[in-house]
Design a protein around this motif. Structure first.
Motif, PDB file in Angstrom:
ATOM      1  N   MET A 165     -44.600 -47.728 -46.564  1.00 40.54           N
ATOM      2  CA  MET A 165     -44.226 -47.031 -45.335  1.00 40.54           C
ATOM      3  C   MET A 165     -44.957 -47.649 -44.146  1.00 40.54           C
ATOM      4  O   MET A 165     -46.099 -48.066 -44.268  1.00 40.54           O
ATOM      5  N   ASN A 166     -44.272 -47.691 -43.031  1.00 40.20           N
ATOM      6  CA  ASN A 166     -44.901 -48.266 -41.852  1.00 40.20           C
ATOM      7  C   ASN A 166     -46.041 -47.398 -41.356  1.00 40.20           C
ATOM      8  O   ASN A 166     -45.930 -46.176 -41.328  1.00 40.20           O
ATOM      9  N   CYS A 167     -47.143 -48.011 -40.958  1.00 40.79           N
ATOM     10  CA  CYS A 167     -48.157 -47.264 -40.244  1.00 40.79           C
ATOM     11  C   CYS A 167     -47.882 -47.448 -38.752  1.00 40.79           C
ATOM     12  O   CYS A 167     -47.132 -48.329 -38.347  1.00 40.79           O
ATOM     13  N   THR A 168     -48.464 -46.589 -37.939  1.00 37.69           N
ATOM     14  CA  THR A 168     -48.154 -46.605 -36.516  1.00 37.69           C
ATOM     15  C   THR A 168     -48.892 -47.750 -35.833  1.00 37.69           C
ATOM     16  O   THR A 168     -50.076 -47.972 -36.108  1.00 37.69           O
ATOM     17  N   THR A 169     -48.207 -48.467 -34.959  1.00 34.29           N
ATOM     18  CA  THR A 169     -48.913 -49.429 -34.112  1.00 34.29           C
ATOM     19  C   THR A 169     -48.981 -48.841 -32.710  1.00 34.29           C
ATOM     20  O   THR A 169     -47.989 -48.378 -32.168  1.00 34.29           O
ATOM     21  N   LEU A 170     -50.190 -48.812 -32.166  1.00 36.83           N
ATOM     22  CA  LEU A 170     -50.460 -48.053 -30.944  1.00 36.83           C
ATOM     23  C   LEU A 170     -51.278 -48.857 -29.950  1.00 36.83           C
ATOM     24  O   LEU A 170     -52.005 -49.768 -30.345  1.00 36.83           O
ATOM     25  N   PRO A 171     -51.210 -48.495 -28.662  1.00 39.69           N
ATOM     26  CA  PRO A 171     -52.194 -49.028 -27.716  1.00 39.69           C
ATOM     27  C   PRO A 171     -53.569 -48.405 -28.000  1.00 39.69           C
ATOM     28  O   PRO A 171     -53.643 -47.334 -28.629  1.00 39.69           O
ATOM     29  N   LEU A 172     -54.630 -49.050 -27.528  1.00 38.46           N
ATOM     30  CA  LEU A 172     -56.000 -48.597 -27.811  1.00 38.46           C
ATOM     31  C   LEU A 172     -56.220 -47.127 -27.451  1.00 38.46           C
ATOM     32  O   LEU A 172     -56.734 -46.347 -28.261  1.00 38.46           O
ATOM     33  N   ALA A 173     -55.836 -46.746 -26.241  1.00 36.32           N
ATOM     34  CA  ALA A 173     -56.128 -45.393 -25.769  1.00 36.32           C
ATOM     35  C   ALA A 173     -55.451 -44.343 -26.653  1.00 36.32           C
ATOM     36  O   ALA A 173     -56.047 -43.309 -26.987  1.00 36.32           O
ATOM     37  N   ASP A 174     -54.215 -44.613 -27.060  1.00 34.56           N
ATOM     38  CA  ASP A 174     -53.512 -43.654 -27.922  1.00 34.56           C
ATOM     39  C   ASP A 174     -54.145 -43.587 -29.304  1.00 34.56           C
ATOM     40  O   ASP A 174     -54.209 -42.531 -29.933  1.00 34.56           O
ATOM     41  N   ALA A 175     -54.618 -44.738 -29.777  1.00 33.61           N
ATOM     42  CA  ALA A 175     -55.169 -44.798 -31.133  1.00 33.61           C
ATOM     43  C   ALA A 175     -56.413 -43.928 -31.278  1.00 33.61           C
ATOM     44  O   ALA A 175     -56.643 -43.340 -32.339  1.00 33.61           O
ATOM     45  N   VAL A 176     -57.211 -43.817 -30.206  1.00 33.97           N
ATOM     46  CA  VAL A 176     -58.450 -43.029 -30.322  1.00 33.97           C
ATOM     47  C   VAL A 176     -58.240 -41.574 -29.888  1.00 33.97           C
ATOM     48  O   VAL A 176     -59.170 -40.771 -29.918  1.00 33.97           O
ATOM     49  N   SER A 177     -57.014 -41.208 -29.513  1.00 35.94           N
ATOM     50  CA  SER A 177     -56.764 -39.837 -29.030  1.00 35.94           C
ATOM     51  C   SER A 177     -56.861 -38.813 -30.162  1.00 35.94           C
ATOM     52  O   SER A 177     -56.968 -37.618 -29.897  1.00 35.94           O
ATOM     53  N   VAL A 178     -56.829 -39.272 -31.422  1.00 34.02           N
ATOM     54  CA  VAL A 178     -56.927 -38.333 -32.561  1.00 34.02           C
ATOM     55  C   VAL A 178     -58.338 -37.767 -32.711  1.00 34.02           C
ATOM     56  O   VAL A 178     -58.547 -36.798 -33.449  1.00 34.02           O
ATOM     57  N   ILE A 179     -59.314 -38.388 -32.064  1.00 34.00           N
ATOM     58  CA  ILE A 179     -60.700 -37.927 -32.234  1.00 34.00           C
ATOM     59  C   ILE A 179     -60.966 -36.756 -31.295  1.00 34.00           C
ATOM     60  O   ILE A 179     -60.780 -36.858 -30.081  1.00 34.00           O
ATOM     61  N   GLU A 180     -61.386 -35.640 -31.895  1.00 31.98           N
ATOM     62  CA  GLU A 180     -61.632 -34.420 -31.108  1.00 31.98           C
ATOM     63  C   GLU A 180     -63.133 -34.174 -30.986  1.00 31.98           C
ATOM     64  O   GLU A 180     -63.933 -34.796 -31.687  1.00 31.98           O
ATOM     65  N   ASP A 181     -63.493 -33.205 -30.123  1.00 31.24           N
ATOM     66  CA  ASP A 181     -64.885 -32.763 -30.060  1.00 31.24           C
ATOM     67  C   ASP A 181     -65.321 -32.348 -31.468  1.00 31.24           C
ATOM     68  O   ASP A 181     -64.535 -31.761 -32.216  1.00 31.24           O
ATOM     69  N   ASN A 182     -66.580 -32.631 -31.830  1.00 27.26           N
ATOM     70  CA  ASN A 182     -67.158 -32.256 -33.125  1.00 27.26           C
ATOM     71  C   ASN A 182     -66.595 -33.031 -34.322  1.00 27.26           C
ATOM     72  O   ASN A 182     -66.869 -32.683 -35.466  1.00 27.26           O
ATOM     73  N   SER A 183     -65.788 -34.069 -34.076  1.00 29.11           N
ATOM     74  CA  SER A 183     -65.254 -34.860 -35.197  1.00 29.11           C
ATOM     75  C   SER A 183     -66.369 -35.626 -35.902  1.00 29.11           C
ATOM     76  O   SER A 183     -67.388 -35.980 -35.297  1.00 29.11           O
ATOM     77  N   VAL A 184     -66.128 -35.903 -37.188  1.00 31.43           N
ATOM     78  CA  VAL A 184     -66.981 -36.827 -37.941  1.00 31.43           C
ATOM     79  C   VAL A 184     -66.245 -38.164 -37.969  1.00 31.43           C
ATOM     80  O   VAL A 184     -65.105 -38.246 -38.443  1.00 31.43           O
ATOM     81  N   VAL A 185     -66.901 -39.207 -37.436  1.00 31.95           N
ATOM     82  CA  VAL A 185     -66.223 -40.494 -37.253  1.00 31.95           C
ATOM     83  C   VAL A 185     -67.014 -41.605 -37.944  1.00 31.95           C
ATOM     84  O   VAL A 185     -68.203 -41.792 -37.666  1.00 31.95           O
ATOM     85  N   MET A 186     -66.345 -42.331 -38.834  1.00 27.57           N
ATOM     86  CA  MET A 186     -66.947 -43.536 -39.399  1.00 27.57           C
ATOM     87  C   MET A 186     -66.600 -44.708 -38.500  1.00 27.57           C
ATOM     88  O   MET A 186     -65.455 -44.827 -38.063  1.00 27.57           O
TER      89      MET A 186
END
Lengths: 240, 233
Positions: free
Chosen positions: A1-22
């Protein structure tokens, strides 16, 4: 299945306050600097995301990348093995002032905890750390006469990683030792965003050369000629 | 007991590069070896001719070679000390979990680390000296478990003259019962059955003098050999 190809700003929009990020990388090798700086741009514009828990081997160097995130006050907690690099002032100042939490993990245990999360293994036993202050309070059991410490899997909401080539299925290859934590983090995060130097069509990567299969990757961002963190630090760049 | 004064000691003791040279003589042909950051890294320079040794670095490379010339660095290709490296023919690159599987899984023949203190039971303290400042452990706690031999390379006494070979470590531990051999500026000492066993000592130092600089009993099993290293700048 295709994964999404995104611009940089959209790609990091999934990160919310209090997220755990590797965040991938060992020193400057494999650090997704463009993804991190896109996240910083968002924070500067909106004050979000904040209160992040960041998982990386180190805790940032100089005034770019993770160090810039820390200096700007985006990070609540670091989970890492070696926060005391030669120019890690951003972390040191916050830590000594009691303004950032630290979970210190032996490097191999950090890697294995991330791998375990990706592989669906809730906990494992390792001799590393037994009898040291980093194992205080942890369950100990002997195997073949060797005392071992129980360690838990380490998951994340999002992984930001750097790879070399991706196809539109999210299959990834890596460049030299920049591979380090990336394949593990791709598996362990709920949502993995990979920045890649080159995006190709399916078939553009020999299946035998795929290091991270696309099943572990949700989004890909093409960043040709990515910046190298080590060179930014040497040039004295400041992204705060 | 004859006590040796610090000035005389400075004149006779081996330099860091000489200790590294001595440790290098024991690395077998065909061995897979991890060298810790700093002084242990010097060992690779003195690998005896004709022996093929493959060096491992924790961030995910087997078979790395010399540092590149200045200006030729590729910062995607570094070692655990974050220094630029090159790849030898036959090198391999892998992710971090595989790298530490090589360590913990018993696949390395030798790991060599630095030390603040080593105890007679093989405990190592090498990651922090107190509770102040920012703690950082890296791979040290993993590296001391799994390699077939885990050696330490160190000055025999600390900068303020205190023994680094001790009955019990007073600094925070890196690992328990993990060290098998210690190469110091004055001697080569094995740890066997929870005892320091003296194998080699400098010729200009008496056993009593060496014992006075050691924080635990030195045992002698067979003949103690002479520790010699060529002069190296």
């Amino acid at each position: 299945m295709n994964c999404t190809t995104l611009p940089l700003a959209d790609a990091v929009s999934v990160i919310e306050d209090n997220s755990v990020v590797m965040i991938s990388g060992f020193g400057g090798s494999g650090t997704p600097i463009e993804l991190i700086h896109a996240l910083i741009d968002r924070f500067k514009a909106s004050g979000s995301p904040n209160n992040l828990t960041i998982i990386n081997n180190n805790a940032g160097t100089g005034k770019v990348g993770i160090a810039a995130m820390i200096k700007l006050g985006m990070v609540k907690k670091m989970i890492c093995s070696f926060p005391r690099s030669s120019d890690a002032h951003a972390f040191s100042e916050k830590y000594l002032a009691g303004e950032i939490e630290l979970e210190l993990v032996p490097q191999g245990t950090l890697a294995e905890r991330i791998r375990a999360a990706g592989a669906g293994i809730p906990a494992f036993f390792t001799p590393a750390g037994f009898g040291t202050e980093l194992a205080e309070g942890k369950t100990v059991q002997e195997f073949d006469g060797k005392p071992c410490v129980m360690e838990h899997w380490l998951k994340a909401d999002v992984a930001l990683i750097k790879a070399d080539i991706a196809d539109s299925h999210g299959n990834l290859t890596y460049r030299l030792a920049a591979r380090n934590f990336s394949p593990l983090m791709c598996m362990a995060a709920h949502h993995t965003v990979a920045q890649v130097s080159q995006l190709v069509n399916p078939g553009g990567i020999n299946p035998e050369h795929v290091v991270t299969p696309g099943i572990f990757v949700e989004a890909v961002v093409e960043v040709p000629n990515p910046k190298q963190e080590e060179l930014l630090i040497r040039a004295g760049e400041d992204y705060t | 007991m004859s006590i040796i004064n610090p000035e005389n000691l400075k004149q006779i003791k081996l330099t860091n590069t000489q200790i590294a040279w001595r440790a290098a003589q024991d690395i077998q042909d065909g061995a897979y070896v991890n060298l810790g950051i700093g002084i242990p890294e010097l060992i690779a320079r003195y690998q005896p001719q004709g022996r093929q040794v493959t060096y491992h670095t924790e961030n995910g490379v087997l078979g790395f070679g010399e540092a590149p010339a200045e200006g030729r660095e590729d910062w995607d290709l570094i070692n655990a000390g974050k220094k630029a490296i090159t790849l030898n023919n036959g090198a391999a690159i892998f992710h971090h979990a595989d790298s530490f599987a090589m360590v913990r899984g018993g696949h390395l023949d030798l790991a060599v680390l630095g030390a603040y203190q080593v105890s007679q039971t093989g405990d190592l303290a090498n990651w922090r000296v107190g509770s102040k400042g920012v703690p950082a452990v890296g791979g040290a706690m993993d590296l001391v478990h799994g390699a077939k031999a885990v050696a330490v390379i160190t000055d025999h006494v600390s900068k303020d003259g205190k023994p680094k070979l001790v009955e019990q470590c007073t600094f925070p531990l890196t690992g328990v019962g993990c060290i098998t051999r210690v190469y110091t500026s004055l001697a080569v000492v094995d740890i066997q059955h929870q005892k320091f066993v003296l194998r080699e000592k400098l010729p200009d130092l008496s056993f009593e003098q060496l014992q006075s600089l050691t924080g635990a009993t030195l045992h002698v099993e067979n003949e103690v050999a002479t520790l010699n290293a060529p002069p190296i700048d």
